[in-house]
Design a protein around this motif. Structure first.
Motif, mmCIF file in Angstrom:
data_model
loop_
_atom_site.group_PDB
_atom_site.id
_atom_site.type_symbol
_atom_site.label_atom_id
_atom_site.label_comp_id
_atom_site.label_asym_id
_atom_site.label_seq_id
_atom_site.Cartn_x
_atom_site.Cartn_y
_atom_site.Cartn_z
ATOM 1 N N GLU A 241 0.852 -1.212 0.000
ATOM 2 C CA GLU A 241 0.000 0.000 0.000
ATOM 3 C C GLU A 241 0.880 1.253 0.000
ATOM 4 O OE1 GLU A 241 -3.684 0.320 0.974
ATOM 5 O OE2 GLU A 241 -4.026 -1.796 0.515
ATOM 6 N N GLN A 242 1.958 1.212 0.820
ATOM 7 C CA GLN A 242 2.851 2.381 0.878
ATOM 8 C C GLN A 242 3.467 2.679 -0.487
ATOM 9 O OE1 GLN A 242 5.767 1.594 3.933
ATOM 10 N NE2 GLN A 242 4.249 1.707 5.577
ATOM 11 N N LEU A 243 3.697 1.632 -1.260
ATOM 12 C CA LEU A 243 4.328 1.803 -2.577
ATOM 13 C C LEU A 243 3.300 2.086 -3.678
ATOM 14 C CD1 LEU A 243 6.835 -1.133 -2.144
ATOM 15 C CD2 LEU A 243 7.511 1.239 -2.554
ATOM 16 N N GLY A 244 2.016 2.139 -3.292
ATOM 17 C CA GLY A 244 0.977 2.475 -4.281
ATOM 18 C C GLY A 244 0.366 1.265 -4.969
ATOM 19 N N TYR A 245 0.400 0.109 -4.286
ATOM 20 C CA TYR A 245 -0.138 -1.117 -4.877
ATOM 21 C C TYR A 245 -1.126 -1.780 -3.922
ATOM 22 C CZ TYR A 245 3.651 -0.741 -8.265
ATOM 23 O OH TYR A 245 4.486 -0.302 -9.253
ATOM 24 N N PRO A 270 -1.140 -1.995 -9.406
ATOM 25 C CA PRO A 270 -1.175 -0.557 -9.098
ATOM 26 C C PRO A 270 -2.547 -0.160 -8.534
ATOM 27 C CG PRO A 270 -0.210 -0.943 -11.269
ATOM 28 C CD PRO A 270 -0.729 -2.269 -10.800
ATOM 29 N N ALA A 271 -2.542 0.566 -7.420
ATOM 30 C CA ALA A 271 -3.799 0.895 -6.725
ATOM 31 C C ALA A 271 -4.749 1.697 -7.608
ATOM 32 C CB ALA A 271 -3.484 1.655 -5.437
ATOM 33 N N LYS A 272 -4.186 2.376 -8.630
ATOM 34 C CA LYS A 272 -5.048 3.215 -9.467
ATOM 35 C C LYS A 272 -5.865 2.398 -10.478
ATOM 36 C CE LYS A 272 -1.326 4.051 -12.698
ATOM 37 N NZ LYS A 272 -0.177 4.794 -13.027
ATOM 38 N N ARG A 273 -5.536 1.131 -10.696
ATOM 39 C CA ARG A 273 -6.310 0.310 -11.633
ATOM 40 C C ARG A 273 -7.671 -0.019 -11.022
ATOM 41 N NH1 ARG A 273 -3.284 1.365 -15.009
ATOM 42 N NH2 ARG A 273 -1.291 0.374 -15.479
ATOM 43 N N LEU A 274 -8.706 -0.018 -11.860
ATOM 44 C CA LEU A 274 -10.041 -0.370 -11.378
ATOM 45 C C LEU A 274 -10.023 -1.718 -10.673
ATOM 46 C CD1 LEU A 274 -12.499 0.568 -14.294
ATOM 47 C CD2 LEU A 274 -12.517 1.440 -11.952
ATOM 48 N N ILE A 275 -9.326 -2.676 -11.264
ATOM 49 C CA ILE A 275 -9.357 -4.047 -10.739
ATOM 50 C C ILE A 275 -8.725 -4.131 -9.346
ATOM 51 C CG2 ILE A 275 -7.204 -4.845 -11.825
ATOM 52 C CD1 ILE A 275 -8.723 -7.504 -12.421
ATOM 53 N N ALA A 423 23.573 -11.959 6.762
ATOM 54 C CA ALA A 423 22.770 -10.896 7.396
ATOM 55 C C ALA A 423 21.262 -11.145 7.277
ATOM 56 C CB ALA A 423 23.110 -9.546 6.757
ATOM 57 N N LEU A 424 20.869 -12.113 6.443
ATOM 58 C CA LEU A 424 19.431 -12.393 6.288
ATOM 59 C C LEU A 424 18.910 -13.129 7.521
ATOM 60 C CD1 LEU A 424 17.168 -12.361 3.817
ATOM 61 C CD2 LEU A 424 19.339 -11.156 3.609
ATOM 62 N N VAL A 425 17.745 -12.706 8.049
ATOM 63 C CA VAL A 425 17.241 -13.345 9.277
ATOM 64 C C VAL A 425 15.943 -14.112 9.034
ATOM 65 C CG1 VAL A 425 18.319 -11.676 10.818
ATOM 66 C CG2 VAL A 425 16.012 -11.239 9.941
ATOM 67 N N GLY A 426 15.528 -14.224 7.805
ATOM 68 C CA GLY A 426 14.299 -14.981 7.506
ATOM 69 C C GLY A 426 14.184 -15.171 6.012
ATOM 70 N N ASP A 427 13.113 -15.816 5.584
ATOM 71 C CA ASP A 427 12.931 -16.077 4.151
ATOM 72 C C ASP A 427 12.643 -14.786 3.397
ATOM 73 O OD1 ASP A 427 13.302 -18.707 4.583
ATOM 74 O OD2 ASP A 427 11.154 -19.193 4.698
ATOM 75 N N VAL A 428 13.110 -14.754 2.149
ATOM 76 C CA VAL A 428 12.786 -13.624 1.272
ATOM 77 C C VAL A 428 11.330 -13.804 0.828
ATOM 78 C CG1 VAL A 428 13.305 -12.508 -0.940
ATOM 79 C CG2 VAL A 428 15.163 -13.478 0.447
ATOM 80 N N ALA A 429 10.494 -12.745 1.030
ATOM 81 C CA ALA A 429 9.114 -12.814 0.521
ATOM 82 C C ALA A 429 9.131 -12.302 -0.910
ATOM 83 C CB ALA A 429 8.193 -11.954 1.377
ATOM 84 N N ARG A 430 8.536 -13.069 -1.826
ATOM 85 C CA ARG A 430 8.521 -12.684 -3.238
ATOM 86 C C ARG A 430 7.068 -12.690 -3.708
ATOM 87 N NH1 ARG A 430 9.969 -16.288 -7.511
ATOM 88 N NH2 ARG A 430 8.896 -17.866 -6.295
ATOM 89 N N ILE A 431 6.591 -11.546 -4.190
ATOM 90 C CA ILE A 431 5.239 -11.472 -4.740
ATOM 91 C C ILE A 431 5.358 -10.867 -6.136
ATOM 92 C CG2 ILE A 431 2.883 -10.623 -4.407
ATOM 93 C CD1 ILE A 431 3.495 -10.264 -1.440
ATOM 94 N N ARG A 432 4.693 -11.476 -7.100
ATOM 95 C CA ARG A 432 4.777 -10.946 -8.474
ATOM 96 C C ARG A 432 3.999 -9.648 -8.589
ATOM 97 N NH1 ARG A 432 4.112 -16.238 -8.000
ATOM 98 N NH2 ARG A 432 5.949 -17.462 -8.540
ATOM 99 N N LEU A 433 4.374 -8.831 -9.553
ATOM 100 C CA LEU A 433 3.731 -7.521 -9.725
ATOM 101 C C LEU A 433 3.252 -7.422 -11.169
ATOM 102 C CD1 LEU A 433 5.306 -4.161 -8.527
ATOM 103 C CD2 LEU A 433 4.098 -4.341 -10.686
ATOM 104 N N GLU A 434 1.989 -7.128 -11.345
ATOM 105 C CA GLU A 434 1.420 -7.025 -12.695
ATOM 106 C C GLU A 434 0.880 -5.617 -12.874
ATOM 107 O OE1 GLU A 434 1.718 -9.446 -14.786
ATOM 108 O OE2 GLU A 434 2.334 -11.024 -13.393
ATOM 109 N N SER A 435 1.366 -4.908 -13.893
ATOM 110 C CA SER A 435 0.876 -3.536 -14.059
ATOM 111 C C SER A 435 -0.468 -3.505 -14.771
ATOM 112 C CB SER A 435 1.901 -2.691 -14.814
ATOM 113 O OG SER A 435 2.142 -3.292 -16.057
#
Ligand code: NAP
Ligand code: HSE
Length: 438
Positions: A241-245, A270-275, A423-435
């Motif tokens: 949400e902070q990044l506009g999604y 992107p938060a601006k898309r109707l969907i 330096a990593l303390v947990g799993d990397v979270a990966r979420i795909r991004l579709e414009s």
């Protein structure tokens, strides 16, 4: 004209809604269909309970579904029982008895559609399945008929009402995952086994059907890439949400020169898309055709009467074409059966998209430099980055990044290397991004 007689298998959320709508709107439906469409018999497990709810004695309620499909007084069978084994047997029995079938059973269509449609074709009957995708949204008809001029390029959709309802409840009401799921179950949105919803399986059933209709390929549910929403954290929702999604469980199928993408997973939109603003149990499906551009279909994706709306629409369609030559009806999968294509489904590693990454790390000098070096070595370019003190505190930070487009296999390699950094303390979270731009 003689009425069309309907037998209903199951009087739960969908079957019960269908009976109610058929009876309440009988006159209006007959004006459209040109004939009365009359429910005459229904099968359930608990007859006494169904009798208390459905009191009209003109509909016989029994406990043997085979009596319904073999009944000579039934012209069309509505399958609203769910499950795969018995429902499949009943549909084949109905086809063998020369009856048209209307079903809401996406699991069955996605996994056994090819053999079911072949049997129906041979027998000259129709198996209609509008209710299987998008609840009350007439998306099958839109793709199969309304967009028939187009070469379809991609479809992206929020096609599971339960998970969209859960994500909305968690974001807007601060509800816990478990409470939101329970509420979705109470409202009749969830599958009998709700892990089908939560783990993305139900959405993959629906996406398989849409992909077959859009690209003229056989149903290939077994090749779908499937991820659900159970691994999502509140932090990811907040950072997005902070990044506009917004994060949504997205079904995505796209035609590329190498093959067809078929994937269900959470995605930043992107938060601006109707969907991105489709909330609660609502569904929305974007379809991109080469002639029409992007079109959007929106409506109730689950629930009793919205789904009944699709079932009854199929009943009217089947009634209207009752007398048409079976070889000149709208083909089950939009394309003529002898013209299906063998285009392959792409392995997930060959899919090209953008990514959101969250790296829980110690707040130490040089961590960021190492991460960016690994990404650069894999040919991945960063589009945006923020570093936030972790909600847990203790000198830890969340490094959140958005990447430009890259191949999934390259991001997999980079994530594996980042995961080995001390330096990593947990799993990397990966979420795909579709414009989802047109
Ligand atoms: P449901 O509420 O659980 O209803 C199932 C019905 O089938 C019940 O009436 C049940 O009888 C009956 N039934 C089950 N096994 C039977 C058997 N062996 N013999 C006779 N009757 C039997 O399910 P639903 O939510 O309506 O879902 C039905 C189908 O529609 C599923 O394929 C689902 O994926 C699909 N669908 C659901 C929705 C939705 O919003 N719920 C939307 C689109 C598609 P009893 O009442 O006696 O238990
Ligand atoms: N369980 C499904 C959903 C029902 O939540 O979308 C509608 O297909």
């Amino acid at each position: 004209m003689k009425p069309v007689r309907v037998g209903i298998l199951g009087l739960g959320t969908v079957g019960g809604g269908t009976l109610t709508v058929l009876q309440r709107n009988a006159a209006e439906i007959a004006r459209r269909a040109g004939r009365n469409i009359v429910p005459v018999v229904a099968a359930v497990r608990d007859v006494a309970r169904a009798r208390e709810k459905f009191t009209d004695a003109s509909v016989r309620i029994i406990d043997d579904p085979f009596v319904v499909v073999r009944n000579p007084d039934v012209d069309i069978v509505v399958e609203a029982m769910g499950g795969e084994t018995l429902a499949r047997e009943l549909i084949f029995a109905a086809i063998a008895a020369g009856k048209h079938v209307v079903t809401a059973n996406k699991a069955l269509v996605a996994k056994h559609g090819t053999e079911i449609f072949a049997a129906a074709q041979q027998k000259g009957v129709t198996v209609a399945f509008e209710a299987a995708v998008g609840g009350g949204i007439p998306i099958i008809k839109a793709i199969r008929e309304g967009l028939t001029a187009n070469r379809i390029e991609w479809i992206a959709g929020i096609i599971n009402g339960t998970t969209n309802f859960i994500l909305t409840q968690m974001r807007d009401q601060g509800a816990s995952f478990a409470d939101a799921l329970q509420l979705a179950q109470e409202k009749g949105y969830a599958e009998a086994d709700p892990t089908f919803d939560v783990e993305g399986i139900d959405a993959a059933h629906k996406l398989t059907i849409l992909s077959a209709l859009a690209f003229g390929i056989p149903m290939q549910f077994d090749k779908a890439h499937i991820e659900g929403v159970s691994q999502l954290t509140r932090d990811d929702v907040r950072y997005a949400e902070q990044l506009g999604y917004r994060i949504k469980l997205l079904g995505m199928t796209r035609r590329t020169s190498a093959g067809i993408e078929l994937r269900v997973h959470p995605a930043l939109i992107p938060a601006k898309r109707l969907i991105a603003n489709v909330d609660g149990s609502m569904n929305a499906i974007l379809v991109k055709g080469d002639a029409v551009g992007v079109t959007l279909y929106y409506g109730a994706g689950a629930g009793s009467e919205p789904t009944a709306s699709s079932i009854v629409a199929d009943l009217v369609d089947v009634t209207r074409m009752h007398t048409a030559d079976p070889h000149h009806r709208v083909p089950h999968l939009a394309f003529q059966p002898e013209n299906l294509s063998a285009e392959p489904i792409l392995p997930m590693g060959e899919v090209r998209t953008r990514y959101y990454l969250r790296l829980p790390a110690k707040d130490e000098t040089g961590v960021l430099a190492e991460v960016t070096r690994i990404l650069a070595d894999a040919g991945i370019s960063i589009e945006a980055m923020v570093q936030q003190e972790s909600a847990a505190g203790n000198g830890l930070v969340d490094i959140v990044m958005l990447t430009h487009q890259c191949l999934e296999k390259h991001i997999d390699t980079a994530i594996a290397a980042i995961g080995c950094l001390p330096a990593l303390v947990g799993d990397v979270a990966r979420i795909r991004l579709e414009s989802l731009a047109g």
